[in-house]
Scaffold this active site. Structure first.
Site, PDB file in Angstrom:
ATOM      1  N   ASP A  13       0.812  -1.220   0.000  1.00 20.85           N
ATOM      2  CA  ASP A  13       0.000   0.000   0.000  1.00 20.85           C
ATOM      3  C   ASP A  13       0.844   1.269   0.000  1.00 20.85           C
ATOM      4  O   ASP A  13       0.456   2.291   0.557  1.00 20.85           O
ATOM      5  CB  ASP A  13      -0.966   0.008   1.204  1.00 20.85           C
ATOM      6  N   GLU A  14       1.986   1.203  -0.645  1.00 19.42           N
ATOM      7  CA  GLU A  14       2.871   2.371  -0.717  1.00 19.42           C
ATOM      8  C   GLU A  14       2.406   3.357  -1.776  1.00 19.42           C
ATOM      9  O   GLU A  14       2.867   4.508  -1.790  1.00 19.42           O
ATOM     10  CB  GLU A  14       4.311   1.929  -1.061  1.00 19.42           C
ATOM     11  N   LYS A  16       1.813   1.916  -5.210  1.00 24.22           N
ATOM     12  CA  LYS A  16       2.339   1.322  -6.447  1.00 24.22           C
ATOM     13  C   LYS A  16       1.403   1.585  -7.623  1.00 24.22           C
ATOM     14  O   LYS A  16       1.844   1.845  -8.734  1.00 24.22           O
ATOM     15  CB  LYS A  16       2.531  -0.198  -6.273  1.00 24.22           C
ATOM     16  N   GLY A  17       0.099   1.501  -7.349  1.00 27.62           N
ATOM     17  CA  GLY A  17      -0.893   1.688  -8.413  1.00 27.62           C
ATOM     18  C   GLY A  17      -0.766   3.060  -9.048  1.00 27.62           C
ATOM     19  O   GLY A  17      -0.742   3.196 -10.272  1.00 27.62           O
ATOM     20  N   GLY A  40      -4.607  -4.408  -3.575  1.00 28.93           N
ATOM     21  CA  GLY A  40      -5.614  -3.366  -3.777  1.00 28.93           C
ATOM     22  C   GLY A  40      -4.884  -2.096  -4.139  1.00 28.93           C
ATOM     23  O   GLY A  40      -4.122  -1.569  -3.340  1.00 28.93           O
ATOM     24  N   HIS A  41      -5.055  -1.662  -5.379  1.00 30.58           N
ATOM     25  CA  HIS A  41      -4.363  -0.457  -5.843  1.00 30.58           C
ATOM     26  C   HIS A  41      -5.399   0.610  -6.165  1.00 30.58           C
ATOM     27  O   HIS A  41      -6.284   0.377  -6.981  1.00 30.58           O
ATOM     28  CB  HIS A  41      -3.541  -0.750  -7.105  1.00 30.58           C
ATOM     29  N   GLN A 223       1.789  -6.501  -3.373  1.00 33.36           N
ATOM     30  CA  GLN A 223       2.417  -6.626  -2.057  1.00 33.36           C
ATOM     31  C   GLN A 223       3.755  -5.871  -2.016  1.00 33.36           C
ATOM     32  O   GLN A 223       3.893  -4.888  -2.705  1.00 33.36           O
ATOM     33  CB  GLN A 223       2.587  -8.099  -1.654  1.00 33.36           C
ATOM     34  N   PRO A 303      -8.429  -1.130   9.086  1.00 31.14           N
ATOM     35  CA  PRO A 303      -7.554   0.007   9.369  1.00 31.14           C
ATOM     36  C   PRO A 303      -6.105  -0.459   9.302  1.00 31.14           C
ATOM     37  O   PRO A 303      -5.775  -1.547   9.779  1.00 31.14           O
ATOM     38  CB  PRO A 303      -7.915   0.409  10.804  1.00 31.14           C
ATOM     39  N   ASP A 332       2.694  14.652   1.635  1.00 26.30           N
ATOM     40  CA  ASP A 332       1.675  15.627   2.053  1.00 26.30           C
ATOM     41  C   ASP A 332       1.012  15.256   3.379  1.00 26.30           C
ATOM     42  O   ASP A 332       0.559  16.118   4.117  1.00 26.30           O
ATOM     43  CB  ASP A 332       0.612  15.782   0.954  1.00 26.30           C
ATOM     44  N   VAL A 413       2.752  14.107  -3.603  1.00 28.78           N
ATOM     45  CA  VAL A 413       2.214  15.137  -2.700  1.00 28.78           C
ATOM     46  C   VAL A 413       0.684  15.141  -2.709  1.00 28.78           C
ATOM     47  O   VAL A 413       0.055  16.084  -2.270  1.00 28.78           O
ATOM     48  CB  VAL A 413       2.775  16.540  -3.048  1.00 28.78           C
ATOM     49  N   GLY A 414       0.095  14.074  -3.210  1.00 27.92           N
ATOM     50  CA  GLY A 414      -1.367  13.955  -3.243  1.00 27.92           C
ATOM     51  C   GLY A 414      -1.734  12.735  -4.061  1.00 27.92           C
ATOM     52  O   GLY A 414      -0.901  12.184  -4.778  1.00 27.92           O
TER      53      GLY A 414
HETATM   54  P1  GDP Z   1      -0.724   0.146  -3.591  1.00 24.24           P
HETATM   55  O1  GDP Z   1      -1.347  -1.086  -3.081  1.00 24.24           O
HETATM   56  O2  GDP Z   1       0.752   0.203  -3.362  1.00 24.24           O
HETATM   57  O3  GDP Z   1      -1.081   0.444  -5.025  1.00 24.24           O
HETATM   58  O4  GDP Z   1      -1.310   1.357  -2.716  1.00 24.24           O
HETATM   59  P2  GDP Z   1      -2.852   1.581  -2.295  1.00 24.24           P
HETATM   60  O5  GDP Z   1      -3.588   2.075  -3.474  1.00 24.24           O
HETATM   61  O6  GDP Z   1      -3.376   0.390  -1.580  1.00 24.24           O
HETATM   62  O7  GDP Z   1      -2.683   2.703  -1.187  1.00 24.24           O
HETATM   63  C1  GDP Z   1      -2.094   3.926  -1.466  1.00 24.24           C
HETATM   64  C2  GDP Z   1      -3.130   5.043  -1.258  1.00 24.24           C
HETATM   65  O8  GDP Z   1      -2.459   6.274  -1.208  1.00 24.24           O
HETATM   66  C3  GDP Z   1      -4.143   5.187  -2.376  1.00 24.24           C
HETATM   67  O9  GDP Z   1      -5.368   5.554  -1.811  1.00 24.24           O
HETATM   68  C4  GDP Z   1      -3.588   6.299  -3.249  1.00 24.24           C
HETATM   69  O10 GDP Z   1      -4.595   7.030  -3.922  1.00 24.24           O
HETATM   70  C5  GDP Z   1      -2.935   7.153  -2.215  1.00 24.24           C
HETATM   71  N1  GDP Z   1      -1.750   7.906  -2.641  1.00 24.24           N
HETATM   72  C6  GDP Z   1      -0.741   7.511  -3.476  1.00 24.24           C
HETATM   73  N2  GDP Z   1       0.224   8.444  -3.536  1.00 24.24           N
HETATM   74  C7  GDP Z   1      -0.170   9.447  -2.713  1.00 24.24           C
HETATM   75  C8  GDP Z   1       0.411  10.696  -2.298  1.00 24.24           C
HETATM   76  O11 GDP Z   1       1.510  11.062  -2.704  1.00 24.24           O
HETATM   77  N3  GDP Z   1      -0.313  11.453  -1.409  1.00 24.24           N
HETATM   78  C9  GDP Z   1      -1.533  11.066  -0.931  1.00 24.24           C
HETATM   79  N4  GDP Z   1      -2.171  11.842  -0.049  1.00 24.24           N
HETATM   80  N5  GDP Z   1      -2.093   9.907  -1.287  1.00 24.24           N
HETATM   81  C10 GDP Z   1      -1.425   9.107  -2.148  1.00 24.24           C
HETATM   82  P1  IMO Z   2      -0.920  -4.312  -2.163  1.00 27.54           P
HETATM   83  O1  IMO Z   2      -0.533  -4.877  -3.505  1.00 27.54           O
HETATM   84  C1  IMO Z   2      -0.881  -4.834   2.162  1.00 27.54           C
HETATM   85  C2  IMO Z   2      -0.931  -8.949   3.666  1.00 27.54           C
HETATM   86  C3  IMO Z   2      -2.173  -9.393   4.415  1.00 27.54           C
HETATM   87  C4  IMO Z   2      -1.543 -10.379   5.378  1.00 27.54           C
HETATM   88  C5  IMO Z   2      -0.464 -11.049   4.537  1.00 27.54           C
HETATM   89  C6  IMO Z   2      -0.857 -12.367   3.926  1.00 27.54           C
HETATM   90  O2  IMO Z   2      -2.199  -3.572  -2.162  1.00 27.54           O
HETATM   91  O3  IMO Z   2       0.210  -3.570  -1.544  1.00 27.54           O
HETATM   92  P2  IMO Z   2      -2.464 -13.038   1.920  1.00 27.54           P
HETATM   93  O4  IMO Z   2      -3.941 -12.838   1.734  1.00 27.54           O
HETATM   94  O5  IMO Z   2      -1.639 -12.427   0.845  1.00 27.54           O
HETATM   95  O6  IMO Z   2      -2.108 -14.470   2.176  1.00 27.54           O
HETATM   96  O7  IMO Z   2      -2.114 -12.252   3.291  1.00 27.54           O
HETATM   97  O8  IMO Z   2      -0.151 -10.122   3.507  1.00 27.54           O
HETATM   98  N1  IMO Z   2      -1.185  -8.403   2.310  1.00 27.54           N
HETATM   99  C7  IMO Z   2      -1.121  -7.098   2.013  1.00 27.54           C
HETATM  100  N2  IMO Z   2      -0.904  -6.016   2.800  1.00 27.54           N
HETATM  101  N3  IMO Z   2      -1.021  -4.674   0.835  1.00 27.54           N
HETATM  102  C8  IMO Z   2      -1.211  -5.751   0.032  1.00 27.54           C
HETATM  103  O9  IMO Z   2      -1.231  -5.659  -1.313  1.00 27.54           O
HETATM  104  C9  IMO Z   2      -1.307  -7.030   0.624  1.00 27.54           C
HETATM  105  N4  IMO Z   2      -1.499  -8.278   0.140  1.00 27.54           N
HETATM  106  C10 IMO Z   2      -1.397  -9.104   1.180  1.00 27.54           C
HETATM  107  O10 IMO Z   2      -2.777  -8.321   5.072  1.00 27.54           O
HETATM  108  O11 IMO Z   2      -0.906  -9.698   6.430  1.00 27.54           O
HETATM  109 MG    MG Z   3      -2.823  -1.684  -1.757  1.00 29.92          MG
END
Ligand code: GDP
Ligand code: IMO
Ligand code: MG
Length: 427
Positions: A13-14, A16-17, A40-41, A223, A303, A332, A413-414
């Site tokens: 959840d950094e 990447k998407g 989840g991206h 991941q 959460p 941000d 930054v957003g």
């Molecule tokens: P992924 O799994 O690595 O693709 O990341 P997620 O989509 O699960 O979570 C990242 C969240 O941060 C998403 O809701 C994005 O819209 C949001 N996001 C990404 N880059 C930024 C940023 O620079 N600032 C803010 N405020 N949100 C961001």
């Molecule tokens: P993205 O691509 C954050 C975590 C789960 C659990 C562990 C194992 O959005 O960054 P699993 O269902 O894969 O066997 O669960 O890995 N996990 C993630 N945490 N972002 C993800 O994907 C994740 N995919 C799996 O919460 O701790």
């Molecule tokens: Mg994600």
């Protein structure tokens, strides 16, 4: 043109998407090489917000071919649900390609994932419950069902029967569940075959030929480094190879064709599920990061656990992935903090660790050694160049660059596509 890899540096959840989408218009193929719909991206384009799970983020870029590689585990219900959802919003998904060698998540593996977690009780992993672990276990056990099996009913029936031989015993005798039916499972999988057929191909050949023609291929990890089955915080990991090495096995693109590895790293740290997390905050600072950063899972809505930036993790990610560029996201979110702690090393029972402890127990006991950086209060969401950032924000980015093991090339930054400060263009 060579291939580029995007990985997560922390626990997922950094952003990447967003980064993949950002690069989308400059690449010809975006390949998902590991994981499944545990990912989840979120991608924000103007007023539109997209939550992608199984489809590569490149699906949103016209002209870019999205590919589900052989290293992915595919839930076919989810795949078509996601395709239908995008088509309904006017996104063309017809270019999608799916590897014939990718594995399929059968219903019994979704069940097994959930019951195994319940059985583990306090030792649970906190999985997403999508059947990811059991499906990869079947792959390694050589009893998995692959996409290509759906096109040969006889073979499919044999394979499902083989897979269920032991699983039926486990589900009924250990977990007290109903025995899965071979016929029903086969029927359910076959029901997707006709619709799936036009998407299926030898993606390794497709991508190899694309690279030969000089086209650009982006390999997008689900991941992240610390969730990688080999290099992560085992056993609190996912069951696939989420680091740059996994990009090769999960796509069939050899290491000699990759010349750039981009790691996405958040300006703080989050984690979903169980497992060690040295900089985790259990106080109002954690609540601040969670609420300001909207840190709630895209896949499960859970959460996210929140903590300060951990440079030990960033250095580790830089090393095991061979990172050439970092994209620092969510800077941000830190706006308004008086000072920002950054973990630069760990203290484990009085001993200082500058690198990731090799021993799992040491990591569980790691206490962060913090350095403190002055914060800023100006709104930075409109910044597009380093000079647009307040001096303290610039200093924070530069300090992270120095201690994280690779250059910071882009700073988010957003959430929107264009909300980024570009220090070194990625392409
Ligand atoms: P992924 O799994 O690595 O693709 O990341 P997620 O989509 O699960 O979570 C990242 C969240 O941060 C998403 O809701 C994005 O819209 C949001 N996001 C990404 N880059 C930024 C940023 O620079 N600032 C803010 N405020 N949100 C961001
Ligand atoms: P993205 O691509 C954050 C975590 C789960 C659990 C562990 C194992 O959005 O960054 P699993 O269902 O894969 O066997 O669960 O890995 N996990 C993630 N945490 N972002 C993800 O994907 C994740 N995919 C799996 O919460 O701790
Ligand atoms: Mg994600």
């Amino acid at each position: 043109m060579p291939a580029i890899v995007i990985v997560g540096a922390q626990w997922g959840d950094e952003g990447k998407g967003k980064a993949t989408d950002h690069l989308g218009s400059r690449v010809d193929y975006v390949v998902k090489f590991n994981g499944g719909n545990n990912a989840g991206h979120t991608v924000v384009i103007g007023d539109e917000k997209y939550a992608l799970h199984l489809l590569p983020s490149g699906i949103l870029t016209p002209g870019c071919t999205p590919v589900i590689g052989n290293g992915v585990v595919v839930d076919l219900d989810v795949l078509f649900h996601e395709i239908d959802g995008l088509e309904a919003r006017g996104t063309d998904t017809s270019r999608l390609k799916v590897s014939a060698n990718a594995h399929v998540i059968a219903d019994y593996n979704r069940t097994l994932d959930k019951v195994a977690e319940r059985f583990l009780g306090s030792r649970k992993i906190g999985t997403t419950g999508r059947g990811i672990g059991p499906t990869y276990a079947d792959k390694m056990n050589r009893i998995g069902i692959r996409i290509q099996d759906l096109f040969d009913e006889k073979i499919l029936a044999q394979k499902v029967e083989g897979a269920l031989e032991l699983k039926t015993q486990i589900l009924t005798k250990v977990y007290n569940r109903r025995a899965p039916s071979v016929d029903q499972t086969v029927e359910e999988l076959l029901s997707h075959a006709d619709r799936l057929a036009p998407y299926v191909c030898d993606t390794t050949l497709l991508l190899g030929e694309a690279l030969d023609r000089g086209e650009t291929v982006l390999l997008e990890a689900g991941q992240a480094t610390l969730l990688d089955v080999d290099h992560g915080t085992y056993p609190f990991v996912t069951s696939s190879s989420a680091t740059a090495g996994g990009a090769c096995t999960g796509s069939g693109i050899p290491p000699t064709r990759i010349d750039q590895v981009i790691a996405i790293v958040k300006a703080y740290t989050t984690r979903v599920g169980e497992g060690p997390f040295p900089t985790e905050l259990h106080d109002e600072s954690g609540d601040f990061l969670r609420n300001t950063g909207a840190e709630f899972g895209t896949t499960t809505g859970r959460p996210r656990r929140c903590g300060w930036y951990d440079a030990v993790i960033a250095r580790y990610a830089a090393r095991v992935n061979g990172v050439t560029d970092f994209v620092l996201t969510k800077l941000d979110v830190l706006t308004g903090l008086e000072q920002i702690p950054v973990c630069v090393a760990y203290d484990v029972d009085g001993e200082r660790y500058d690198e990731m402890p090799a021993n799992q127990s040491a990591f569980h006991h790691a206490v962060p050694v913090y350095e403190y950086f002055p914060g800023w209060s100006e709104d930075i969401s409109g910044a597009r160049a380093l000079a647009d950032l307040p001096a303290n924000a610039q200093a924070y980015v530069k300090a992270l660059e120095e201690i994280s093991g690779a250059r910071m090339s882009v700073v988010g930054v957003g959430p929107e596509r264009e909300q980024a400060v570009v220090l070194h263009p990625l392409r």
